[in-house]
Design a protein around this motif. Structure first.
Motif, PDB file in Angstrom:
ATOM      1  N   GLY A 184       0.825  -1.201   0.000  1.00 21.17           N
ATOM      2  CA  GLY A 184       0.000   0.000   0.000  1.00 21.17           C
ATOM      3  C   GLY A 184       0.859   1.250   0.000  1.00 21.17           C
ATOM      4  N   ALA A 185       0.218   2.381   0.229  1.00 21.07           N
ATOM      5  CA  ALA A 185       0.933   3.660   0.215  1.00 21.07           C
ATOM      6  C   ALA A 185       0.299   4.609   1.211  1.00 21.07           C
ATOM      7  CB  ALA A 185       0.900   4.277  -1.189  1.00 21.07           C
ATOM      8  N   LEU A 186       1.037   5.595   1.621  1.00 23.02           N
ATOM      9  CA  LEU A 186       0.504   6.635   2.491  1.00 23.02           C
ATOM     10  C   LEU A 186      -0.547   7.457   1.733  1.00 23.02           C
ATOM     11  CD1 LEU A 186       3.836   7.854   4.141  1.00 23.02           C
ATOM     12  CD2 LEU A 186       2.164   6.239   5.064  1.00 23.02           C
ATOM     13  N   PRO A 187      -1.447   8.131   2.430  1.00 24.06           N
ATOM     14  CA  PRO A 187      -2.514   8.882   1.765  1.00 24.06           C
ATOM     15  C   PRO A 187      -2.030  10.115   1.017  1.00 24.06           C
ATOM     16  CG  PRO A 187      -2.563   9.293   4.120  1.00 24.06           C
ATOM     17  CD  PRO A 187      -1.575   8.180   3.895  1.00 24.06           C
ATOM     18  N   ALA A 188      -0.799  10.490   1.222  1.00 21.96           N
ATOM     19  CA  ALA A 188      -0.168  11.601   0.516  1.00 21.96           C
ATOM     20  C   ALA A 188       1.312  11.279   0.420  1.00 21.96           C
ATOM     21  CB  ALA A 188      -0.375  12.910   1.280  1.00 21.96           C
ATOM     22  N   GLN A 189       2.039  12.047  -0.378  1.00 22.49           N
ATOM     23  CA  GLN A 189       3.489  11.900  -0.394  1.00 22.49           C
ATOM     24  C   GLN A 189       4.040  12.617   0.845  1.00 22.49           C
ATOM     25  OE1 GLN A 189       5.472  11.769  -4.391  1.00 22.49           O
ATOM     26  NE2 GLN A 189       3.556  12.708  -5.073  1.00 22.49           N
ATOM     27  N   ALA A 190       3.727  11.997   1.971  1.00 22.88           N
ATOM     28  CA  ALA A 190       3.949  12.656   3.261  1.00 22.88           C
ATOM     29  C   ALA A 190       5.421  12.758   3.620  1.00 22.88           C
ATOM     30  CB  ALA A 190       3.185  11.910   4.358  1.00 22.88           C
ATOM     31  N   LEU A 191       6.251  11.841   3.147  1.00 14.59           N
ATOM     32  CA  LEU A 191       7.682  11.965   3.410  1.00 14.59           C
ATOM     33  C   LEU A 191       8.232  13.205   2.715  1.00 14.59           C
ATOM     34  CD1 LEU A 191       8.809   8.248   2.960  1.00 14.59           C
ATOM     35  CD2 LEU A 191       7.999   9.392   5.033  1.00 14.59           C
ATOM     36  N   ASP A 192       7.805  13.426   1.478  1.00 14.81           N
ATOM     37  CA  ASP A 192       8.220  14.618   0.748  1.00 14.81           C
ATOM     38  C   ASP A 192       7.742  15.889   1.438  1.00 14.81           C
ATOM     39  OD1 ASP A 192       9.804  13.970  -1.447  1.00 14.81           O
ATOM     40  OD2 ASP A 192       8.095  13.455  -2.705  1.00 14.81           O
ATOM     41  N   HIS A 193       6.444  15.975   1.697  1.00 11.27           N
ATOM     42  CA  HIS A 193       5.901  17.200   2.280  1.00 11.27           C
ATOM     43  C   HIS A 193       6.466  17.444   3.679  1.00 11.27           C
ATOM     44  CE1 HIS A 193       2.883  18.418  -0.731  1.00 11.27           C
ATOM     45  NE2 HIS A 193       2.806  17.131  -1.010  1.00 11.27           N
ATOM     46  N   GLY A 194       6.483  16.397   4.501  1.00 13.17           N
ATOM     47  CA  GLY A 194       6.990  16.567   5.856  1.00 13.17           C
ATOM     48  C   GLY A 194       8.450  16.972   5.878  1.00 13.17           C
ATOM     49  N   THR A 195       9.262  16.325   5.039  1.00 16.74           N
ATOM     50  CA  THR A 195      10.673  16.682   4.977  1.00 16.74           C
ATOM     51  C   THR A 195      10.841  18.094   4.435  1.00 16.74           C
ATOM     52  OG1 THR A 195      11.217  14.350   4.598  1.00 16.74           O
ATOM     53  CG2 THR A 195      12.941  15.961   4.131  1.00 16.74           C
ATOM     54  N   GLY A 196       9.968  18.489   3.497  1.00 13.99           N
ATOM     55  CA  GLY A 196      10.030  19.852   2.973  1.00 13.99           C
ATOM     56  C   GLY A 196       9.817  20.899   4.051  1.00 13.99           C
ATOM     57  N   TYR A 197       8.817  20.692   4.912  1.00 12.73           N
ATOM     58  CA  TYR A 197       8.577  21.667   5.982  1.00 12.73           C
ATOM     59  C   TYR A 197       9.694  21.627   7.019  1.00 12.73           C
ATOM     60  CZ  TYR A 197       4.055  22.492   3.893  1.00 12.73           C
ATOM     61  OH  TYR A 197       3.065  22.848   3.000  1.00 12.73           O
ATOM     62  N   LEU A 198      10.257  20.451   7.278  1.00 13.03           N
ATOM     63  CA  LEU A 198      11.406  20.378   8.177  1.00 13.03           C
ATOM     64  C   LEU A 198      12.619  21.095   7.585  1.00 13.03           C
ATOM     65  CD1 LEU A 198      11.319  16.683   9.474  1.00 13.03           C
ATOM     66  CD2 LEU A 198      10.899  18.759  10.811  1.00 13.03           C
ATOM     67  N   LEU A 199      12.808  20.957   6.272  1.00 10.76           N
ATOM     68  CA  LEU A 199      13.922  21.623   5.617  1.00 10.76           C
ATOM     69  C   LEU A 199      13.776  23.141   5.708  1.00 10.76           C
ATOM     70  CD1 LEU A 199      16.492  21.011   3.923  1.00 10.76           C
ATOM     71  CD2 LEU A 199      15.059  21.232   1.886  1.00 10.76           C
ATOM     72  N   ALA A 200      12.562  23.635   5.459  1.00 18.57           N
ATOM     73  CA  ALA A 200      12.324  25.074   5.601  1.00 18.57           C
ATOM     74  C   ALA A 200      12.560  25.522   7.031  1.00 18.57           C
ATOM     75  CB  ALA A 200      10.902  25.411   5.159  1.00 18.57           C
ATOM     76  N   ALA A 201      12.108  24.710   7.993  1.00 18.16           N
ATOM     77  CA  ALA A 201      12.332  25.040   9.402  1.00 18.16           C
ATOM     78  C   ALA A 201      13.815  25.076   9.718  1.00 18.16           C
ATOM     79  CB  ALA A 201      11.618  24.023  10.293  1.00 18.16           C
ATOM     80  N   GLY A 202      14.577  24.139   9.154  1.00 16.91           N
ATOM     81  CA  GLY A 202      16.011  24.120   9.378  1.00 16.91           C
ATOM     82  C   GLY A 202      16.694  25.377   8.846  1.00 16.91           C
ATOM     83  N   VAL A 203      16.260  25.849   7.686  1.00 12.46           N
ATOM     84  CA  VAL A 203      16.819  27.082   7.133  1.00 12.46           C
ATOM     85  C   VAL A 203      16.472  28.268   8.024  1.00 12.46           C
ATOM     86  CG1 VAL A 203      16.646  28.718   5.208  1.00 12.46           C
ATOM     87  CG2 VAL A 203      16.840  26.254   4.753  1.00 12.46           C
ATOM     88  N   LEU A 204      15.228  28.354   8.456  1.00 14.82           N
ATOM     89  CA  LEU A 204      14.797  29.463   9.313  1.00 14.82           C
ATOM     90  C   LEU A 204      15.568  29.489  10.628  1.00 14.82           C
ATOM     91  CD1 LEU A 204      10.975  29.069   8.635  1.00 14.82           C
ATOM     92  CD2 LEU A 204      12.380  31.013   7.901  1.00 14.82           C
TER      93      LEU A 204
END
Length: 472
Positions: A363-383
């Motif tokens: 099966g699969a997650l309901p969204a590409q949650a690894l991508d989205h979650g890592t994206g927000y973490l990456l933005a947080a890391g830059v901030l």
């Protein structure tokens, strides 16, 4: 509705906030609420989504406080907005038209002893997959042959062990991963290394003096971000920095194809240009852009850009005081470090597909949650790097990997109570005119008191902007 949503939400956000090296007392500035049934899964996907958006919002609020001299604004995490944003690539429309996020050859295939997941959205990846499996190269290139291509690949995979397919396709430069259970992944050398690593790493590379940021209402106002990323996590991160006021210029190689449809989702607030860094003129233009940049974000395989002088050490030498953020699929060390990867493949390799599947199929997650979650973490890391840089200076390096986010999801997060089915994505969508037509898109989930509620500009046509900064 206002709620803490239980201690597990605070736990997820606090884990990420601690990983970011931040002051834990600021977590009291965050509140949660809203319908939370938009990302149903066996694994705590909604917990991951809440936590990553929460820390990104709080990091933006913290930097806002530093730049305005006012108290840290309060952060509000709305579950409905979060879920809609994690589904943004599936919800985007242009003049009512949707797009398929996966090509016909990007799917699960039954192998002789299990299952294989492939990714063939780009033409060059599809061609390499077909070549590795011995399927005629013209199969699937025309719409009329799509069914024949699927049948041919299915037959080729069915007669081989899953690991053999994985190795053959990767050797040909394509993308295929054998579906593993969590225990199988944990027993691999790459899995062992991932389990030993923190959720993210943040380092100070030198003692470069900091460049003082002027007073500004938006945390990233006046900052210039070079975006060298591709679908999906990196563009989500830079899309968020653009929301927060940064001048974001995405740079791609002209010879690498990109999906305009994907750019319509992740190109919000940015401009997009192409430069050939192997060409003397392209390299000169890039160096001029780098000389004025404050942040460089890369999303290619570790080492892939080093020949262009884009390793962290080389960047720090030419532009001291940068914030450098690096994203990879499999991690920055280990035997898989140079492999290409996407969210769907990481789900298959790390056990998520098995956990979310049935006895009959993965099966699969309901969204590409690894991508989205890592994206927000990456933005947080830059901030957070920008905040720490204002305090003590230094060139800063932030690194994340989809596999580490996957490990966090599977092993460290607990489901939050209070899930409900009141989710309505339509309440978190808006429309705007764009060069492509009438664009429908999800509103940003990153929110704090006094913060922006939408991007300042829609995406444009990929690769058509001039390679200059917005104020130039």
């Amino acid at each position: 509705m206002t709620s803490s949503v239980g201690s597990s939400v605070a736990s997820g956000a606090s884990q990420a906030w601690v990983a970011l090296g931040a002051d834990s007392s600021l977590l009291d500035r965050v509140s949660y609420g809203g319908p939370s049934g938009g990302l149903p899964a066996r694994l705590p996907v909604m917990e991951l989504a809440r936590a990553t958006v929460a820390v990104c919002s709080l990091a933006a609020a913290e930097l806002t406080s530093l730049r305005t001299g006012r108290p840290v604004p309060r952060v509000r995490v709305d579950d409905e907005a979060v879920a809609a944003a994690f589904l943004s690539d599936r919800l985007v429309r242009v003049d009512g038209r949707a797009w398929s996020t996966f090509a016909p050859l990007s799917r699960f295939w039954r192998a002789a002893d299990g299952w294989v997941r492939t990714h063939a959205n780009y033409p060059h990846h599809r061609a390499r997959l077909l070549a590795a499996l011995g399927v005629p190269g013209d199969a699937g290139e025309e719409a009329v042959d799509a069914v024949d291509a699927v049948d041919a690949v299915a037959r080729a995979v069915a007669g081989r062990p899953a690991l053999e397919v994985e190795e053959a396709v990767y050797a040909a430069g394509g993308l295929a991963v054998a579906v593993r259970g969590p225990g199988e992944w944990a027993g691999t050398e790459q899995g062992v290394l991932v389990a030993e690593r923190p959720l993210l790493t943040a380092a100070r590379l030198d003692d470069a003096p900091h460049r003082m940021l002027a007073d500004a209402a938006l945390p990233c106002a006046g900052l210039r971000v070079l975006d060298l990323t591709r679908v999906l996590a990196g563009p989500v991160a830079t899309r968020t920095l653009a929301l927060l006021g940064a001048d974001v210029l995405r740079i791609d190689a002209p010879q690498l194809p990109e999906s305009q449809e994907a750019h319509e989702d992740t190109g919000m607030g940015k401009r997009s240009a192409t430069l050939d860094l192997a060409d003397a003129t392209g390299r000169r233009v890039f160096e001029e852009l780098l000389h004025e940049a404050d942040v460089v974000v890369t999303g290619y395989r570790p080492g892939a850009l080093d020949r262009f002088g884009l390793s962290p050490e080389a960047l720090a030498g030419r532009r001291p005081g940068l914030v450098i953020a690096q994203l990879s699929a499999w991690g920055h060390d280990g035997p898989w470090r140079e492999r290409r990867g996407f969210d769907s493949l990481v789900q298959a390799a790390t056990g998520i597909a098995r956990l979310e599947g049935s006895p009959d199929a993965p099966g699969a997650l309901p969204a590409q949650a690894l991508d989205h979650g890592t994206g927000y973490l990456l933005a947080a890391g830059v901030l957070r790097a920008l905040t720490e840089q204002q305090r003590t200076g230094g060139t800063r390096l932030v690194r994340l990997a989809l596999t580490r986010t996957a490990h966090w999801l599977v092993h460290d997060l607990a489901p939050a109570p209070g899930e409900n089915d009141g989710f309505d994505a339509g309440r978190r969508l808006t429309e705007t005119d764009s060069p492509m037509g009438r664009l429908r898109h999800a509103l940003p989930p990153v929110a704090y008191e006094g913060g922006p509620v939408n991007w300042a500009r829609p995406p444009g046509l990929w690769g058509t902007d001039a390679p200059v900064w917005g104020g130039a």
